[in-house]
Structure formats: structure tokens, C-alpha cells
Design an enzyme around this catalytic site. Structure first.
Site, PDB file in Angstrom:
ATOM      1  CG  ASN A 210      -0.183   0.039   2.537  1.00 55.26           C
ATOM      2  OD1 ASN A 210       1.027  -0.010   2.581  1.00 55.26           O
ATOM      3  ND2 ASN A 210      -0.933   0.103   3.628  1.00 55.26           N
ATOM      4  CE  LYS A 211       3.908   2.159   4.424  1.00 54.17           C
ATOM      5  NZ  LYS A 211       3.141   0.976   4.821  1.00 54.17           N
ATOM      6  CB  ILE A 212       4.360   6.396  -2.182  1.00 56.80           C
ATOM      7  CG1 ILE A 212       4.020   7.378  -3.300  1.00 56.80           C
ATOM      8  CG2 ILE A 212       5.824   6.436  -1.800  1.00 56.80           C
ATOM      9  CD1 ILE A 212       4.047   8.823  -2.866  1.00 56.80           C
TER      10      ILE A 212
END
Length: 396
Positions: A210-212
Site C-alpha cells: 500500500n506504500k507509494i
């Protein structure tokens, strides 16, 4: 309409580009599917180039990076570690892995990160009581927003905690309270032009799904001490001694990122600035379209000198101006098959840490009861954003 009539809009799904597959194909063609290989070395170089850190070790998760970072800082059984309460549990769990005890610090309302005044109170209490000072300080940049680093690091210096590796290393050894910078949510963000993750003695990033930037699962530790990076790399590969046979003199861990996942990371790094730009545009789009709603305010504005990566767009609801609660809004968005999520539940309210010391609490508890995270994925289209905004307006 039923929720199943809509495609699911997730909070922050992975966003792959065109280049990740090239690195994966190359690894498969060359049979570099073992844990280490050219992609892993290249990914670490890419991170160093982007952050300007001298050394990087890519690991299986950001949690693993925090764990080994705390080991570098010699956190052991009986030690205290200062830590914000308003963060994901992975910030604090490694303290317990090391046998230590978290000391939680409340947030300040401007950036939602650790409050410098509450930090000072925690340290003053230990000095006044003749107690040993905490072994380490963890600073978190929540939702990609830079913490008030000048003030936090000024307090750190006041109590012998070095702000950077080139400052007061002798004092760091004397007091034993260095700084670990948890930038798990903040890759691509900057403070006074300097990349986050490079202000402490050790910096940590997460590449969770879910990270950038994602490698599916993964993380990294950065430092300006190459010998520390070498030690982390040793621990992360089961602490295997230099010998023809398998020999082990220290406790090790299976924490290295695989060469295949590092290939995904290399492709993602090529697009990082574009991803940050899009997340920042999403935040501004939401602000423009929804700021008219009564009782709805957006997550922290950027203080002077700060550049958030806007990993997630967050909102706060004021009960005095609207009857819409975060849970009411979350459930309404679910009827439109839109994922949203409450802000982090403060760690001092978690059953796991019920008996843990806490300084302050009003700010982070208030944020938790009032806040919600909105879908912020960098692949969102104008239609996706409009769908979220229309659903929020329906709720109001």
C-alpha cells in the site's frame, strides 16, 4: 445501488509501471531468483542515489528494518525507547522484539507527529527521578508529512541525543540515545530540501503493497555509516560467519529482500517522483471539491520548509458542525464499494500496550476519533475521484 454494482476503489493499491517487468525478465533469464543478485544491489544503489544516504540495505519489510536499526542502536532488554503513540503498530513492535519498553509521546496538532514539548516532559521526568535515559528515540513522519524536525532534534541535542551522524558521536555513546527515523510512509517527502529518512542515525522505509513505492513486501534501512550497513546485512542473512562451512557466532535473521522483488523496486524507483506528484495532486483535488462541506477539514497543511508526499489524503470531521461521523461516512462509502479507513488508533489505547508509559494523549486521541483516510492511489482517474467525492457529498 448495491456496493457490488461498482468496481472496488481501494485505499492505496499498488501502481505498477512499464519497467518492473524488464527487471523481472532479466532476473529470470539470468537465473537470478536466489535471495541476492544484481537487482538487489542495484535497488540499494537507487535508494542511496535518491536519498543521498551513503549506505542502504534492502530488507523483507520496514518492520525488519526498524528491528535491525534498534539492534544497531543497542536496544536491549530493560531499555526504554521513546516513540510516538499516533503511528502504526510496526513502529513499536520491534522495541518489544529487542526486549525494550516503548515510552509513548502524544502528537502536536500541526503535523500530527511527535510533540516536542511532550518529548521534553518525558526526558525531564527521567532526569528528575534519577532514572536512566531512554536508549533511543524513534521519529515518525505520519502519512508522509515531515515531523517538526528542528524542534524535535533540538530537544534531542539538549539531552545528548545526536541529530545526525556527524554531530556529537561521543555524546551519543555517552548517553546512548540516538535517533531512528521511521520514514516508512514518507519516501519522496522532504524537509528543507533534504529527503526524509536521512536526518537520524538510522532511517527506515517500507515498500509494502500500500506504500507509494512497492515491492509487494519489503523495506530498507539507510545510514551514513557503511560499517553499520555491513552489520545489518550480516544480521539479515542469518549472521553467517566468514567460513567455508556454515558457522554462526551471533543471532541472525532471514530478513533480506529477494532479487526478484528488488527488480520490482528498481522499476518503481524510476517513477517515484511522478507518484509523489500524483498523490499531491489528489490531495489538492479533494480539497478543492469538498472544502465546502460543513464540519469537514483536511489533514495537516505543510509547514514552511516541508514537502509531504501525501501518501494518504486524510480528513477530520467536527461533531459541532456536522452529524456525520467518521464511521458513518466509512460505512456509507462501503455501500459504494469504496474503501476508506480510520486514522491510526493510538498505540497507548491498544490492548497490547495498555500498561505502557504515555506523555500526553489528548491530541492523538482526538485525531483518532475524528479522522478518516480517503482513497489516494496514484492510479486513480478523475472519474474515480469524482465517485468518492459524490459519495461523501451524499453522506452529508
Amino acid at each position: 445501488m448495491r456496493s457490488q454494482d461498482y468496481d472496488r476503489l481501494y485505499l492505496s493499491p499498488p501502481h505498477l509501471g512499464r519497467h518492473e517487468i524488464n527487471y523481472l525478465h532479466k532476473a529470470l533469464e539470468d537465473n537470478w531468483v536466489a535471495p541476492v543478485g544484481p537487482n538487489l544491489d542495484g535497488f540499494e544503489r537507487d535508494i542511496c542515489e535518491f536519498t543521498e544516504a551513503q549506505a542502504c540495505v534492502a530488507l523483507s519489510s520496514g518492520t525488519a528494518a526498524i528491528h535491525l536499526g534498534l539492534k544497531l542502536l543497542e536496544v536491549e532488554a530493560g531499555d526504554e525507547v521513546l516513540c510516538p503513540s499516533f503511528t502504526f503498530v510496526a513502529t513499536a513492535n520491534p522495541i518489544v522484539y529487542c526486549g525494550g519498553t516503548p515510552v509513548f509521546i502524544d502528537s502536536e496538532p500541526d503535523t500530527w507527529n511527535m510533540c516536542p514539548q511532550r518529548l521534553r516532559e518525558a526526558l525531564q521526568a527521567r532526569v528528575a527521578g534519577g532514572q536512566r535515559l531512554p536508549r533511543a528515540l524513534i521519529i515518525v513522519h505520519l502519512y508522509g508529512m515531515p515531523a517538526r524536525l528542528d524542534e524535535l532534534l533540538a530537544v534531542a541535542r539538549e539531552y545528548g541525543m545526536p541529530a545526525r551522524l556527524d554531530e556529537l558521536l561521543a555524546v551519543a555513546r555517552e548517553y546512548g540515545i540516538p535517533v531512528l527515523e521511521d520514514a516508512a510512509e514518507a519516501l519522496g517527502a522532504r524537509y528543507k530540501g533534504q529527503p526524509l529518512g536521512t536526518f537520524g542515525d538510522v532511517g527506515v522505509f517500507s515498500f509494502n503493497g500500500n506504500k507509494i513505492l512497492t515491492t509487494s513486501g519489503g523495506g530498507a534501512l539507510v545510514t551514513n555509516r557503511p560499517e553499520w550497513a555491513a552489520k545489518v546485512r550480516f544480521w539479515a542473512t542469518q549472521a553467517r560467519d566468514q567460513a567455508a562451512h556454515y558457522q554462526h557466532s551471533e543471532l541472525g535473521y532471514n530478513y533480506r529482500l529477494s532479487n526478484l522483488l528488488a527488480g520490482i523496486g528498481r522499476g518503481q524507483m524510476e517513477l517515484l517522483e511522478d507518484r509523489v506528484k500524483k498523490r499531491r495532486e489528489i490531495y489538492l483535488w479533494y480539497c478543492d471539491k469538498l472544502r465546502h462541506l460543513p464540519g469537514l477539514a483536511f489533514g495537516p497543511a505543510e509547514p514552511a520548509g516541508s514537502r509531504s508526499n501525501r501518501w494518504l489524503t486524510t480528513i477530520l470531521l467536527d461533531a459541532e458542525q456536522t452529524a456525520v461521523t467518521p464511521e458513518h461516512l466509512r460505512l456509507h462509502l462501503e455501500t459504494r464499494n469504496i474503501e476508506s479507513r480510520p486514522l491510526w488508533k493510538p498505540l497507548h489505547l491498544q490492548p497490547l500496550f495498555a500498561d505502557t508509559p504515555m506523555y500526553g494523549s489528548a491530541v492523538c486521541e482526538n485525531l483518532f476519533t475524528r479522522g478518516l483516510c480517503l482513497p489516494s492511489g496514484s492510479a486513480m482517474t478523475e472519474g474515480d475521484l469524482r465517485r468518492v467525492a459524490d459519495a461523501i457529498e451524499e453522506a452529508f
